[in-house]
Design a protein around this motif. Structure first.
Motif, PDB file in Angstrom:
ATOM      1  N   UNK A   1      38.382  24.012  59.079  1.00 47.95           N
ATOM      2  CA  UNK A   1      37.792  25.347  59.131  1.00 47.95           C
ATOM      3  C   UNK A   1      38.853  26.417  58.886  1.00 47.95           C
ATOM      4  N   UNK A   2      40.044  26.212  59.458  1.00 45.21           N
ATOM      5  CA  UNK A   2      41.131  27.176  59.246  1.00 45.21           C
ATOM      6  C   UNK A   2      41.484  27.281  57.764  1.00 45.21           C
ATOM      7  N   UNK A   3      41.578  26.141  57.098  1.00 43.59           N
ATOM      8  CA  UNK A   3      41.890  26.149  55.658  1.00 43.59           C
ATOM      9  C   UNK A   3      40.767  26.804  54.867  1.00 43.59           C
ATOM     10  N   UNK A   4      39.524  26.548  55.277  1.00 41.49           N
ATOM     11  CA  UNK A   4      38.372  27.142  54.579  1.00 41.49           C
ATOM     12  C   UNK A   4      38.392  28.650  54.695  1.00 41.49           C
ATOM     13  N   UNK A   5      38.730  29.164  55.881  1.00 44.90           N
ATOM     14  CA  UNK A   5      38.804  30.615  56.063  1.00 44.90           C
ATOM     15  C   UNK A   5      39.881  31.240  55.200  1.00 44.90           C
ATOM     16  N   UNK A   6      41.052  30.564  55.122  1.00 46.65           N
ATOM     17  CA  UNK A   6      42.135  31.079  54.288  1.00 46.65           C
ATOM     18  C   UNK A   6      41.704  31.137  52.825  1.00 46.65           C
ATOM     19  N   UNK A   7      41.071  30.066  52.362  1.00 41.54           N
ATOM     20  CA  UNK A   7      40.616  30.022  50.977  1.00 41.54           C
ATOM     21  C   UNK A   7      39.544  31.078  50.735  1.00 41.54           C
ATOM     22  N   UNK A   8      38.642  31.229  51.701  1.00 44.06           N
ATOM     23  CA  UNK A   8      37.586  32.230  51.565  1.00 44.06           C
ATOM     24  C   UNK A   8      38.139  33.639  51.514  1.00 44.06           C
ATOM     25  N   UNK A   9      39.138  33.930  52.348  1.00 46.95           N
ATOM     26  CA  UNK A   9      39.773  35.246  52.349  1.00 46.95           C
ATOM     27  C   UNK A   9      40.436  35.513  51.011  1.00 46.95           C
ATOM     28  N   UNK A  10      41.150  34.517  50.516  1.00 41.84           N
ATOM     29  CA  UNK A  10      41.835  34.662  49.235  1.00 41.84           C
ATOM     30  C   UNK A  10      40.837  34.836  48.099  1.00 41.84           C
ATOM     31  N   UNK A  11      39.748  34.083  48.143  1.00 42.17           N
ATOM     32  CA  UNK A  11      38.720  34.202  47.108  1.00 42.17           C
ATOM     33  C   UNK A  11      38.085  35.592  47.118  1.00 42.17           C
ATOM     34  N   UNK A  12      37.854  36.143  48.318  1.00 40.24           N
ATOM     35  CA  UNK A  12      37.275  37.483  48.412  1.00 40.24           C
ATOM     36  C   UNK A  12      38.219  38.524  47.837  1.00 40.24           C
ATOM     37  N   UNK A  13      39.520  38.389  48.123  1.00 40.81           N
ATOM     38  CA  UNK A  13      40.491  39.331  47.574  1.00 40.81           C
ATOM     39  C   UNK A  13      40.525  39.258  46.049  1.00 40.81           C
ATOM     40  N   UNK A  14      40.469  38.044  45.510  1.00 42.71           N
ATOM     41  CA  UNK A  14      40.444  37.905  44.062  1.00 42.71           C
ATOM     42  C   UNK A  14      39.164  38.507  43.474  1.00 42.71           C
ATOM     43  N   UNK A  15      38.054  38.390  44.186  1.00 43.77           N
ATOM     44  CA  UNK A  15      36.801  38.990  43.722  1.00 43.77           C
ATOM     45  C   UNK A  15      36.928  40.510  43.655  1.00 43.77           C
ATOM     46  N   UNK A  16      37.461  41.110  44.709  1.00 43.25           N
ATOM     47  CA  UNK A  16      37.654  42.562  44.716  1.00 43.25           C
ATOM     48  C   UNK A  16      38.616  42.973  43.607  1.00 43.25           C
ATOM     49  N   UNK A  17      39.664  42.178  43.397  1.00 44.33           N
ATOM     50  CA  UNK A  17      40.630  42.456  42.346  1.00 44.33           C
ATOM     51  C   UNK A  17      39.963  42.445  40.971  1.00 44.33           C
ATOM     52  N   UNK A  18      39.111  41.461  40.732  1.00 48.10           N
ATOM     53  CA  UNK A  18      38.427  41.371  39.444  1.00 48.10           C
ATOM     54  C   UNK A  18      37.447  42.521  39.245  1.00 48.10           C
ATOM     55  N   UNK A  19      36.798  42.958  40.311  1.00 50.75           N
ATOM     56  CA  UNK A  19      35.899  44.105  40.217  1.00 50.75           C
ATOM     57  C   UNK A  19      36.680  45.359  39.829  1.00 50.75           C
ATOM     58  N   UNK A  20      37.833  45.562  40.471  1.00 51.96           N
ATOM     59  CA  UNK A  20      38.663  46.724  40.164  1.00 51.96           C
ATOM     60  C   UNK A  20      39.158  46.677  38.726  1.00 51.96           C
ATOM     61  N   UNK A  21      39.618  45.502  38.298  1.00 53.15           N
ATOM     62  CA  UNK A  21      40.105  45.355  36.927  1.00 53.15           C
ATOM     63  C   UNK A  21      38.971  45.574  35.932  1.00 53.15           C
ATOM     64  N   UNK A  22      37.799  45.019  36.230  1.00 52.10           N
ATOM     65  CA  UNK A  22      36.653  45.221  35.346  1.00 52.10           C
ATOM     66  C   UNK A  22      36.254  46.682  35.240  1.00 52.10           C
ATOM     67  N   UNK A  23      36.289  47.382  36.374  1.00 54.83           N
ATOM     68  CA  UNK A  23      35.951  48.806  36.366  1.00 54.83           C
ATOM     69  C   UNK A  23      36.924  49.595  35.514  1.00 54.83           C
ATOM     70  N   UNK A  24      38.194  49.254  35.591  1.00 46.91           N
ATOM     71  CA  UNK A  24      39.218  49.986  34.841  1.00 46.91           C
ATOM     72  C   UNK A  24      39.189  49.656  33.354  1.00 46.91           C
ATOM     73  N   UNK A  25      38.993  48.377  33.029  1.00 51.16           N
ATOM     74  CA  UNK A  25      39.135  47.933  31.644  1.00 51.16           C
ATOM     75  C   UNK A  25      37.830  47.939  30.862  1.00 51.16           C
ATOM     76  N   UNK A  26      36.706  47.712  31.534  1.00 45.40           N
ATOM     77  CA  UNK A  26      35.448  47.516  30.828  1.00 45.40           C
ATOM     78  C   UNK A  26      34.506  48.715  30.885  1.00 45.40           C
ATOM     79  N   UNK A  27      34.974  49.814  31.411  1.00 49.78           N
ATOM     80  CA  UNK A  27      34.102  50.988  31.537  1.00 49.78           C
ATOM     81  C   UNK A  27      34.159  51.906  30.321  1.00 49.78           C
ATOM     82  N   UNK A  28      35.014  51.595  29.353  1.00 46.45           N
ATOM     83  CA  UNK A  28      35.218  52.499  28.214  1.00 46.45           C
ATOM     84  C   UNK A  28      33.923  52.780  27.464  1.00 46.45           C
ATOM     85  N   UNK A  29      33.205  51.719  27.115  1.00 41.66           N
ATOM     86  CA  UNK A  29      31.986  51.894  26.328  1.00 41.66           C
ATOM     87  C   UNK A  29      30.916  52.676  27.086  1.00 41.66           C
TER      88      UNK A  29
END
Length: 225
Positions: A1-29
């Protein structure tokens, strides 16, 4: 469970990171459509897609460094990490500069062969797209190291600030100068809000990560087991 939480936290951070990158890079059109109309999107998106081929090629080359950094950090090979980071940064920027310069010089001819006489990009737009590709290549090389070292929170904070500011600056620039200003807005915001912060914090991160027995190496070893 401890490992699952760590992976889940990291996955959530990567999700937020991708949203931010998408907003910055893909909003031009979306911005161009809203401010200048759908007909202006084609004049921007076709040259942008041409230059995106460079980004795709460089991302394919440097992508395998992500797990390689993680493995090197886990086994305590700090010398390899430092050497590879410097070489990948120089190599990515150099290759992007060479290809971007070629595309700027040959861009009108390549676009004419691709879509005919319907698209006539300005030289200012082509140079702006070329500069962005070079800056993006350097940022990608840094991101591979930070991802491999599981340094995600700092990327989320920096990328979120960059995305919000880039959105505002792009809208302002398009209002004043049209589609030619879009890549320049991205370049300016990235240099000020991402490249400079990375230049300030990445050397320290590299030093800490490459220390024998660092907590980064221990954490990565724990994750692998």
């Amino acid at each position: 469970w401890s490992a699952t939480r760590k992976i889940g936290r990291l996955a959530f951070l990567f999700f937020v990171l991708q949203v931010a990158v998408g907003l910055a890079y893909q909003s031009d059109n979306l911005i161009i459509t809203h401010l200048l109309g759908p007909e202006a999107v084609t004049q921007y998106s076709v040259p942008q897609k041409l230059f995106s081929l460079i980004s795709l090629g460089i991302a394919t080359i440097i992508g395998p460094l992500w797990p390689a950094y993680g493995e090197a950090i886990a086994r305590g090979d700090g010398h390899w990490v430092k050497r590879t980071l410097v070489r990948s940064l120089i190599g990515a920027v150099s290759l992007a500069s060479l290809m971007a310069g070629t595309f700027v010089a040959l861009g009108p001819k390549l676009i004419h062969l691709w879509v005919g006489n319907k698209i006539h990009p300005s030289f200012v737009l082509l140079i702006g797209l070329g500069c962005w590709i070079v800056v993006e290549a350097g940022g990608g090389a840094i991101a591979m190291f930070l991802n491999g070292a599981s340094i995600v929170k700092a990327q989320v904070v920096i990328s979120s600030i960059f995305a919000i500011c880039a959105l505002v600056v792009k809208i302002s620039f398009v209002h004043q100068w049209g589609i030619d200003a879009v890549p320049w807005a991205t370049v300016i915001c990235y240099v000020l809000l991402t490249a400079l912060p990375y230049a300030a914090i990445v050397p320290g991160i590299v030093s800490r990560v490459c220390e024998p027995g660092s907590r980064y190496a221990v954490a990565l070893n724990d994750s692998s087991t």
